[in-house]
Each structure stands twice: as C-alpha cells, then as structure tokens.
Design an enzyme around this catalytic site. Structure first.
Site, PDB file in Angstrom:
ATOM      1  CG  ASP A 125      -1.529   1.259   1.634  1.00 27.31           C
ATOM      2  OD1 ASP A 125      -1.529   2.188   0.804  1.00 27.31           O
ATOM      3  OD2 ASP A 125      -2.051   1.357   2.768  1.00 27.31           O
ATOM      4  CD  GLU A 172      -2.874   4.855   2.303  1.00 30.37           C
ATOM      5  OE1 GLU A 172      -2.524   6.040   2.353  1.00 30.37           O
ATOM      6  OE2 GLU A 172      -2.536   4.005   3.163  1.00 30.37           O
ATOM      7  CD  GLU A 173      -5.775   8.453  -1.166  1.00 28.93           C
ATOM      8  OE1 GLU A 173      -5.180   7.908  -2.125  1.00 28.93           O
ATOM      9  OE2 GLU A 173      -5.262   9.376  -0.498  1.00 28.93           O
TER      10      GLU A 173
END
Ligand code: AR6
Length: 514
Positions: free
Chosen positions: A293, A311-312
């Site tokens: 991540d 990441e989101e």
C-alpha cells in the site's frame, strides 16, 4: 529503441500465501495481540465476542457508548448522556423515512458543536444522482443504523491503540469491523473530530466519515465523491445482507528498533527474482503476495477526504482496511502496518480524476483456518518529496531502504507485489525506488512482482538494470555504496547529472573489467 520487454521471471513461480498455509494456520494467541472474539467458539463455528472490562482511557479506542456522563448536581434535570442522544438518533433511523436529510439530522444531533463546520453536499449529490440506481438508501440506512447500535453487544473488549514504537496486533471479525465502520459512518466516535495540532488524536488519522459527506464547491470533485460513496454503500449493503462475511482480519503494527535494521554497507546478499510488467496491478495480479500500500503516514491517506490514488482506491475496494484509521497512530520511519485477510468488495476503474465504481466483486479468495482471506497488505509510507532533488541524499535513500525493509520483513517469504511506490503524489523517482525496494526484498529473502502501471519504457529499463545487476552478481552492500556515490555525484553535478541507471551501468562495467 524498441521497448519490447525480454522474458520476465514468470509470475506463477512467485510464492503466495497459499504456499505458506502452515504459517497462517498457526494459533493466533501470542504476546501483544488483542483478539476481539472467543477463539474456542470460533473454532467450533460460532462467532462470540471475547469478554473484557470496559475502559475509557488514553490507551484504548474511546467507544461512543462509554462516553462519560458530565457530572450533574441536579439528578432530576440530568441531561441525557451523549450515547443516549446517539442511540435515540440512530434508533429513529432504523424506523423513520431515512432521507439524507434524516441522516444529517441524526448525525448533527450528537455532533452539535460542529454544526457550523460540517456540510453534507457530497452525500446529497450522491442521493440525487445515484441512490436508486445502486442500493436503495432508504432500505440500507436502517440496516446500517442497527449495525452501529449493536456496538456494545458486538465488541466487549477494549481495542488498544496501536501506538508508535510498539509491536502490537489486533484480530477481529469482519462483522465487528462492519459495526465499527457503521459507527464511523454515523460519526459517533468521541474525541475524533478535532484534528488540530496538540489535540488528543492529532497523531491519528480521522475516522468519522463527516469529511466524506462534505465538499468544497468544485463540482467535478462532487461526482468523484459520489463514486467513493458508491463503493462505501456497496460495502455496507454486502455486510448487512443475510450472508454477512464470517471471517477474521488481523492488523499488526510492526516497529523495528534502529539497532536491528540492516547495516546496508555490509549486507552481502544478491538481488532476488523479479517479475516485471507494464500490465496488471498490485491488487489483482498481486493477490496472495505481500501487497504494498503506497501509504500516507496517516494510514488510508485521503480516503475519507478527496484523495483518490493508489492507497485510497485500495481502501475503497476493500473498506475493511479503513478501520485501521481508528487505532493506528501515524507511522514513524521504522514502522509499518500489516493487514492480513481483508476482503475485496468492489471492482473500480480509472484513477484519480477518472475514478469510478464499477460493480460488486465476488471475492472467492481462499482462506486460512481463521477464515482470513489469503490477502495481505502492508502499508509503507514513502517520503513526500516536495522537491524531488532531495531524494538522492544519503539520508533519504537510507530512510526509504529502512522503511521498505521494515515492510518486507517477516518469516513468511511470500513475494512482494509492488510498483512505483512513492512516485506519484510523493514525486519519487521510480528507477531509484525500484532499486531500493529490490534491495529491501533481497535482504528479507523475497522475490518481487513489479507493476509499472502501463509504463513500458520504465518496465524495460528496470528489467535491464536488474538483469545487469544479477548477471554480475552485484550484492546489496555494493549497490548501496554505488547509490551513495551517486548521491555525492548528484550533489556536485546537479545541473546536468547523468541518469542514475547510466551511472550504475558504468560502475557495473568497471567492476566487470577489474
Ligand atoms: N498498481 C500498480 N501501480 C500503481 C497502482 C496500482 N494499483 N496505482 C498507482 N500506481 P501514488 P505515492 C503507480 O501516487 O506517490 C496517497 O494519498 C502509478 O504509477 O498513489 O506513494 C497516500 O495516502 C502512481 O503514479 O503513491 C499518500 O498520501 C504510482 O504508483 C500518497 O498518496 C504512485 O502512486 C502516496 O503517494
């Protein structure tokens, strides 16, 4: 020059969690590990929360139902407790009409101090555009409210905060996670709305969803938030269905003290195998490997705001990851967070401004005996190079090496699934970051799958560099010293520096001619 890639190490030869099933099937109980369910019952097929004693202190998550009642001198005029207000508001949502206006009224009833700050325009926009199309919100909201209200029954043990410089883990059921996230959705977590420096939770990510509901004027962002909300509502729709997920997920904070970090000057290990491809992604092709991540120090980054990069998006596909924000203090340089067993709920497409939710993902990934999916994510935060020139300093190279080392450390040597870590929002140079990650993987004895996100030229360059280095049996210490040489050279020649790979190729050729 042609950018056709030569044959790359086959992805099927890379080790995944299934190859290490024995390690994952080990007993979970160990030191520094909080397990929120009764393991004996779990093994006989029932999920029962593990009993503990309620606490309200600085070491644990503050649950909304434990909010202390303010002292009152007139018993008869006592204000209802905050939880009482919350409970009534959520109860009314389990019955009432449940328009978005009702959701707003409920949330604001126990967050009244934010009444001038919070807006719900993104949620209204979602409602206008999409709600009937996806998941009839008026049916879903009552189920979510019920789930949130179940918190005192579903979680009976305090959840420790995973604080800096502690090695600590938490295992909980997917149902417990969904209940915590339902509370986050309804913004019930106490003391978590103030993010100002010096406030109690200034070192933690936000968890209440208020920031996802709000939007600042830009209409294009409104529609992107609607896509985020689709992923979130799809998740809640799935977990409140009759067939709610029945597995566990483990969150582990890993801190390695500086004295136990490698001495990069003396680590004589060769690089390991590399599968590299411009196609494929960490999330899909990397399933079962250790999936990197590209994190923020504050886990989840802008997932509850407007952020929409690697990441989101990962957290939107797998919203169970979001619960880490509840208890994970911001990561220090020698730390990472590892999550074992999260489920995938959604297919998405696009990236950043083109992001959209596509459809449900029916996760059939096999599971270990704790019913954790064979999926493991490690959050490592690269340095954010406001000025990219800074990344070639000796200290910064070492910081990134150590960060990757901490992330890739562990007894289970699955391959690492990664890519241009730190090279988007954080402006790193992927050629340098690829070497750094290869070195950290080598020291930890792990192979790597590297996805260049459509960039063929980069894939070819990294592949060629890796081939040269392995052919000449260049070891990590040697490469480290060349990086240091480059750092010094770059500081001197910063107007027209040679490219990093050109510089290293010369070193390799020189070594060969010795
Ligand atoms: N698979 C493979 N490669 C990818 C993928 C994917 N799914 N997605 C992106 N890339 P970025 P950072 C490539 O910017 O620079 C977030 O807000 C693509 O080439 O997400 O480490 C976090 O919360 C992309 O340019 O990571 C942090 O605050 C590159 O990877 C911050 O961004 C980097 O992706 C981290 O920024």
């Amino acid at each position: 020059p042609s950018i056709e890639l030569g044959p790359t190490y086959p992805i099927r030869n890379l080790k995944t969690m299934q190859d290490f099933y024995k390690e994952f099937d080990q007993p979970l109980l160990k030191k520094e590990h909080t397990i929120l369910i009764d393991l004996k019952c779990f093994q006989s097929g029932v999920i029962v929360p593990h009993q503990g004693t309620d606490v309200w202190d600085q070491h644990h998550v503050k649950f909304p139902h434990l909010y202390p009642r303010p002292p009152s001198h007139h018993k008869s005029h006592a204000q209802p407790s905050r939880w009482e207000v919350t409970r009534r508001a959520l109860l009314s949502l389990t019955k009432g009409s449940n328009s978005i206006g009702d959701v707003q009224t409920a949330i604001m009833s126990y967050n009244s101090s934010n009444k001038d700050k919070w807006t719900f325009d993104a949620l209204y926009n979602y409602g206008q555009r999409l709600q009937t199309m996806d998941n009839n919100l008026h049916l879903l909201i009552p189920k979510m409210a019920k789930l949130a209200l179940n918190l005192p029954e579903l979680i009976k043990k305090p959840i420790p905060l995973l604080r800096q410089q502690q090695n600590q883990g938490i295992t909980m059921s997917q149902q417990q996670i969904s209940c915590l996230l339902a509370n986050a959705f309804f913004c019930t977590f106490p003391h978590r709305n103030d993010t100002k420096p010096g406030s109690e939770y200034a070192n933690y990510p936000t968890i209440n969803f208020s920031s996802l509901f709000a939007n600042k004027t830009d209409p294009t962002k409104l529609d992107l938030k609607a896509e985020k909300l689709r992923a979130i509502f799809h998740y809640f729709n799935t977990v409140t269905n009759d067939e709610e997920p029945d597995g566990l997920v483990t969150f582990e904070r890993i801190s390695i003290p500086p004295s136990k970090l490698p001495n990069w000057n003396t680590t004589k290990v060769p690089l390991r195998n590399l599968h590299i491809s411009p196609e494929g992604s960490i999330e899909n092709e990397g399933t079962g490997m250790l999936q990197v991540d590209f994190a923020s120090r504050f886990i989840g980054g802008g997932v509850l705001g407007s952020g929409l990069v690697q990441e989101e998006i990962l957290f939107l596909m797998s919203p169970e990851l979001i619960v880490a924000r509840l208890f994970t203090e911001k990561l220090a340089d020698n730390e990472c967070l590892k999550i074992t067993g999260p489920q995938m709920y959604s297919y998405t497409s696009g990236y950043s401004k083109t992001f959209s939710w596509v459809c449900p993902y029916d996760d059939r990934t096999k599971r270990d005996i704790w019913k954790r999916r064979y999926r493991q994510v490690v959050a490592i935060d690269a340095l954010d190079f406001k000025n990219p020139r800074e990344q070639y300093t000796k200290d910064n190279i070492k910081r990134e090496l150590n960060k990757a080392f901490v992330g890739f450390h562990g007894d289970v040597k699955t391959a690492i699934a990664t890519g241009n870590w730190g090279c988007g929002a954080f402006k790193g140079d992927p050629k340098l970051k690829a070497l750094i990650q290869l070195m950290a993987a080598a020291v930890n004895g792990r192979d790597m799958a590297y996805f260049t996100f459509g960039n063929k030229e980069l894939a070819k360059e990294i592949q060629t560099m890796h081939e040269k280095l392995t052919m000449k049996k260049v070891t990590v210490d040697k490469l480290y010293n060349w990086l240091k040489d480059f750092s010094a050279y770059y500081a001197r020649e910063h107007h027209f520096p040679k490219d990093l790979y050109g510089f290293i190729s010369e070193k390799i050729d020189h070594k060969a001619s010795l």
